[in-house]
Each structure stands twice: as C-alpha cells, then as structure tokens.
Design a protein around this motif. Structure first.
Motif, PDB file in Angstrom:
ATOM      1  N   SER A 235       0.846  -1.189   0.000  1.00  0.00           N
ATOM      2  CA  SER A 235       0.000   0.000   0.000  1.00  0.00           C
ATOM      3  C   SER A 235       0.881   1.238   0.000  1.00  0.00           C
ATOM      4  O   SER A 235       1.897   1.274   0.707  1.00  0.00           O
ATOM      5  N   GLY A 236       0.516   2.241  -0.777  1.00  0.00           N
ATOM      6  CA  GLY A 236       1.288   3.477  -0.786  1.00  0.00           C
ATOM      7  C   GLY A 236       1.020   4.287  -2.041  1.00  0.00           C
ATOM      8  O   GLY A 236       0.020   4.111  -2.729  1.00  0.00           O
ATOM      9  N   GLU A 237       1.961   5.182  -2.353  1.00  0.00           N
ATOM     10  CA  GLU A 237       1.781   6.051  -3.515  1.00  0.00           C
ATOM     11  C   GLU A 237       3.131   6.514  -4.048  1.00  0.00           C
ATOM     12  O   GLU A 237       4.150   6.491  -3.342  1.00  0.00           O
ATOM     13  N   THR A 238       3.116   6.931  -5.299  1.00  0.00           N
ATOM     14  CA  THR A 238       4.281   7.509  -5.950  1.00  0.00           C
ATOM     15  C   THR A 238       3.886   8.872  -6.494  1.00  0.00           C
ATOM     16  O   THR A 238       2.831   9.018  -7.116  1.00  0.00           O
ATOM     17  N   THR A 239       4.725   9.866  -6.249  1.00  0.00           N
ATOM     18  CA  THR A 239       4.471  11.224  -6.754  1.00  0.00           C
ATOM     19  C   THR A 239       5.663  11.671  -7.591  1.00  0.00           C
ATOM     20  O   THR A 239       6.786  11.157  -7.448  1.00  0.00           O
ATOM     21  N   ILE A 240       5.422  12.630  -8.460  1.00  0.00           N
ATOM     22  CA  ILE A 240       6.468  13.102  -9.354  1.00  0.00           C
ATOM     23  C   ILE A 240       6.444  14.626  -9.378  1.00  0.00           C
ATOM     24  O   ILE A 240       5.373  15.241  -9.339  1.00  0.00           O
ATOM     25  N   SER A 241       7.625  15.240  -9.428  1.00  0.00           N
ATOM     26  CA  SER A 241       7.737  16.703  -9.449  1.00  0.00           C
ATOM     27  C   SER A 241       8.967  17.104 -10.255  1.00  0.00           C
ATOM     28  O   SER A 241       9.853  16.276 -10.529  1.00  0.00           O
ATOM     29  N   LYS A 242       9.042  18.393 -10.602  1.00  0.00           N
ATOM     30  CA  LYS A 242      10.185  18.901 -11.358  1.00  0.00           C
ATOM     31  C   LYS A 242      11.413  18.947 -10.462  1.00  0.00           C
ATOM     32  O   LYS A 242      11.340  19.331  -9.301  1.00  0.00           O
ATOM     33  N   ARG A 243      12.541  18.565 -11.006  1.00  0.00           N
ATOM     34  CA  ARG A 243      13.797  18.518 -10.266  1.00  0.00           C
ATOM     35  C   ARG A 243      14.634  19.750 -10.573  1.00  0.00           C
ATOM     36  O   ARG A 243      14.755  20.165 -11.729  1.00  0.00           O
ATOM     37  N   ALA A 244      15.235  20.306  -9.545  1.00  0.00           N
ATOM     38  CA  ALA A 244      16.129  21.443  -9.754  1.00  0.00           C
ATOM     39  C   ALA A 244      17.311  21.021 -10.615  1.00  0.00           C
ATOM     40  O   ALA A 244      17.946  19.995 -10.347  1.00  0.00           O
ATOM     41  N   GLY A 245      17.613  21.780 -11.639  1.00  0.00           N
ATOM     42  CA  GLY A 245      18.704  21.434 -12.538  1.00  0.00           C
ATOM     43  C   GLY A 245      18.252  20.594 -13.718  1.00  0.00           C
ATOM     44  O   GLY A 245      19.082  20.219 -14.547  1.00  0.00           O
ATOM     45  N   GLY A 246      16.973  20.263 -13.800  1.00  0.00           N
ATOM     46  CA  GLY A 246      16.448  19.499 -14.919  1.00  0.00           C
ATOM     47  C   GLY A 246      16.084  18.078 -14.543  1.00  0.00           C
ATOM     48  O   GLY A 246      16.647  17.496 -13.611  1.00  0.00           O
ATOM     49  N   GLY A 247      15.127  17.569 -15.260  1.00  0.00           N
ATOM     50  CA  GLY A 247      14.652  16.229 -14.964  1.00  0.00           C
ATOM     51  C   GLY A 247      13.546  16.247 -13.924  1.00  0.00           C
ATOM     52  O   GLY A 247      12.931  17.284 -13.646  1.00  0.00           O
ATOM     53  N   VAL A 248      13.293  15.086 -13.303  1.00  0.00           N
ATOM     54  CA  VAL A 248      12.195  14.959 -12.342  1.00  0.00           C
ATOM     55  C   VAL A 248      12.665  14.240 -11.092  1.00  0.00           C
ATOM     56  O   VAL A 248      13.668  13.510 -11.101  1.00  0.00           O
ATOM     57  N   GLU A 251       9.108  10.330  -5.925  1.00  0.00           N
ATOM     58  CA  GLU A 251       9.076   9.907  -4.524  1.00  0.00           C
ATOM     59  C   GLU A 251       8.121   8.734  -4.372  1.00  0.00           C
ATOM     60  O   GLU A 251       6.942   8.820  -4.757  1.00  0.00           O
ATOM     61  N   ALA A 252       8.630   7.653  -3.815  1.00  0.00           N
ATOM     62  CA  ALA A 252       7.833   6.436  -3.600  1.00  0.00           C
ATOM     63  C   ALA A 252       7.720   6.204  -2.101  1.00  0.00           C
ATOM     64  O   ALA A 252       8.739   6.106  -1.407  1.00  0.00           O
ATOM     65  N   ASP A 253       6.494   6.113  -1.611  1.00  0.00           N
ATOM     66  CA  ASP A 253       6.237   5.948  -0.172  1.00  0.00           C
ATOM     67  C   ASP A 253       5.316   4.737  -0.006  1.00  0.00           C
ATOM     68  O   ASP A 253       4.103   4.835  -0.258  1.00  0.00           O
ATOM     69  N   TYR A 254       5.886   3.599   0.427  1.00  0.00           N
ATOM     70  CA  TYR A 254       5.114   2.353   0.426  1.00  0.00           C
ATOM     71  C   TYR A 254       5.309   1.541   1.697  1.00  0.00           C
ATOM     72  O   TYR A 254       6.373   1.556   2.320  1.00  0.00           O
ATOM     73  N   LEU A 255       4.240   0.818   2.040  1.00  0.00           N
ATOM     74  CA  LEU A 255       4.276  -0.209   3.074  1.00  0.00           C
ATOM     75  C   LEU A 255       4.266  -1.567   2.395  1.00  0.00           C
ATOM     76  O   LEU A 255       3.492  -1.797   1.449  1.00  0.00           O
TER      77      LEU A 255
END
Length: 351
Positions: A235-248, A251-255
């Motif tokens: 159970s959990g979730e994965t999120t995505i965001s812009k990375r400083a310096g380019g790319g993404v 974050e994966a947060d799981y049990l």
C-alpha cells in the motif's frame, strides 16, 4: 497392462443409491414384514416348499443395505432424519460419525494422479492478514501504482514513462523478488541499477552499519525465517515533481507487509511491516536517461534490531525480551508517522 490399469478412483455411489431406492420402492413396510415372516416360516417348517422369489428379493435387499452401510452411511442418516419426529433433527446430526471402510475403486486413465493432492492444505493468504489494515491492501506489484506520465522538467512524456517504469521495477526487485526476500544475492535489483550506482551498491552490500546497502532491500537473515504463503501486501503512492537542474524527482512511499514463519515450523507465523520512503532522480545525461536512487529512509516493524547487518531478523512471540526494539511505539500501518523515529526497527503499537 493397458492405459486404464494401475490408477484408481472411488466408484460412483449414485448407482448404489438408484438400485437401493428402486428396490425399496417395490415394497411397503407391511409387505416387507409379511415377506420376512414368510421367509422365517419357510426356513423352519419341514416338508414345505421354499419361496425362492421372496427369499431372493429379501436377500438382495439385505446385500444392498449392507453395501449402503459400508459405502454410503449418509443415506441411512437421511432415512433416519426423514423418520425422526419433528424437532429431533439436532439429536440425529450430533450423533457419532460412522467410520467408513476403504472405498471400492475403479480404474481411471493414467495422468490424472495430480488431481488428487493429499498433502497439507496451506492457510488462505487472506487469513495471514486477517484483523489488520493489510487485509485490504493490494497483492504484490498491483500495489505499486505509478502516476500518469507527462512531459516535465525537460523530459518528454516517453522518458518520464520509462523512468516511472524503472522505479516500479526497482521497488519490486527490492521488496518482492523471491530471491532477494530470502536473503540471496539480489540479482534483479543489481541489474536494474545505473552502472555507476551498481558498482557502489555491490561494494557495500556486505557492510554492517549505516554504510551497508543491504538495508535498501527486504532480505530475511538466512536461517531465521522464510516467507509464509506467496502474497506480500502493498500500500502506498508515488508522486512526481520537477527537479532542480532538470529532470524529475520521483518519490515512492510504500508499506510492504510480509508474513513469515520459522524455518520448519509453518504454524509459527508473524508479520513484518516495512515502510520505505525512496527518492529517485531521473534526468538526461550524455543523451541517455539516468534513473538514480537518491535517498532511502526506512523502518521495519516486527524485527529485532541488534544485528545491524542490513538483513531483517524477524521477532517471534516467544523470542527473548532483550531482543525487542525500544523507543516510542509507532503505528506500523500509518505512513504519516511510521518513519518519524531514528531507529530502523521501532517498536510497534500493540506489540
């Protein structure tokens, strides 16, 4: 010897039922009593002719009843229940069970032996998680749900999709791969790492303490436990965001909830709850896509914490008190607070 010889199965009992019912239907109770009396009279009165037809019928009835008693005692139970007074069914049902003799057998074709497995029946997977939030979690990789890919941080939608796919495979290899879980060499996880990170991972795989990389994985300490069943709840979730310096940044947060048992003692089962919060970086380098494990924070509930070798040492109910974790207990199923402590093996609420 033909293909039908050598393997057997129980004879079809329906033929016995049909023959019994057909024969009984020919006589009512009064007639059966009259025939029985006549047979007794014929047997013990000298000089009189026997009634072979009556005796044959009665003999056939006796033989068939004997077969039913041997092979289908449930038929007698039905007859007794049908004749019992209303309201007395419980007395019939709670009576002793009739021991059956070995069944009459008839041949079956070779190759069907596998249909009859007489080994121990394993506990249903749901029973290993009953009474816990994990009962409602997804099974294995089904719980590793990735967000929809989109162009972000200078990466194309296709590149972001590839990065998310690699993250999902890394998580599966680290926490669900059977060889990794059993404490063996984590070949699949090693193969998925970027070559530079692979080298660093292997160099520190056998280290103890914070520098060891075995703690990136869920690996049972050899000889301490083995998986119970073949289901790990996730159970959990994965999120995505812009990375400083380019790319993404992904974050994966799981049990991950692992039922385990003592080696050779499958009835001794406990659950290990591991909480991993991973941060991955995905970016373009020299024209290629790099996926890099940038950070890992974890907590393992239900394990002993004294070894520090990166392996998971499950704690069973009868283990010595001195090996139990210390510190402020936390809810192992609460992702908001499960990683708040400093120790990797915190005490669990209710344990």
């Amino acid at each position: 010897m033909n293909a039908l010889e050598g393997t057997v199965r129980p004879a079809d009992p329906d033929d016995i039922d049909a023959r019994f019912e057909a024969l009984v239907a020919q006589f009512d109770e009064d007639e059966i009593r009259r025939m029985t009396a006549a047979a007794e009279s014929d047997s013990f009165t000298p000089g009189r002719r026997r009634r072979p037809a009556v005796l044959v019928a009665i003999a056939g009835l006796i033989v068939l009843v004997g077969l039913v008693v041997t092979m289908r005692p449930d038929v007698l139970d039905k007859l007794r229940i049908a004749r019992s007074p209303a309201g007395n069914e419980d007395l019939i049902v709670s009576g002793p069970v009739i021991a059956r003799q070995a069944p009459v057998t008839t041949p079956i074709p070779d190759g069907e032996e596998g249909l009859f497995d007489h080994g121990p029946v394993p506990a249903p997977p749901a029973g290993l998680f009953a009474g816990t939030p994990a009962a409602g979690y997804a099974d294995g990789e089904q719980g590793l749900v990735m967000p929809a890919a989109r162009a972000l941080g200078g990466l194309t939608r296709e590149e972001v999709g590839r990065a998310l796919s690699r993250v999902r495979r890394l998580l599966s290899a680290a926490h669900l791969d059977p060889a990794t879980v059993r404490g063996e060499r984590p070949e699949e996880f090693i193969r998925l790492l970027h070559p530079r990170q692979r080298e660093a991972f292997l160099r520190r795989l056998g280290d103890s303490g914070p520098s060891g990389t075995r703690s990136w994985l869920f690996s049972l300490a050899p000889g301490t436990a083995e998986p119970a069943g073949d289901v790990v709840k996730v159970s959990g979730e994965t999120t995505i965001s812009k990375r400083a310096g380019g790319g993404v940044t992904i974050e994966a947060d799981y049990l991950f909830v692992h039922p385990v048992s003592r080696p050779g003692a499958p009835s001794t089962v406990t659950r290990i709850v591991e909480h991993h919060r991973n941060e991955f970086s995905a970016y373009r380098e020299d024209g290629g896509l790099v996926v890099w494990l940038a950070a890992d924070k974890s907590a393992v509930f239900g394990a002993n914490c004294t070894e520090g070798d990166g392996f998971v040492h499950p704690r069973f109910p009868d283990d010595p008190q001195g090996s139990r974790p210390s510190g402020e207990p936390a809810d192992p199923y609460d992702r908001a607070s499960g990683l708040s402590g400093e120790t990797r093996c915190p005490a669990a609420l209710g344990s």
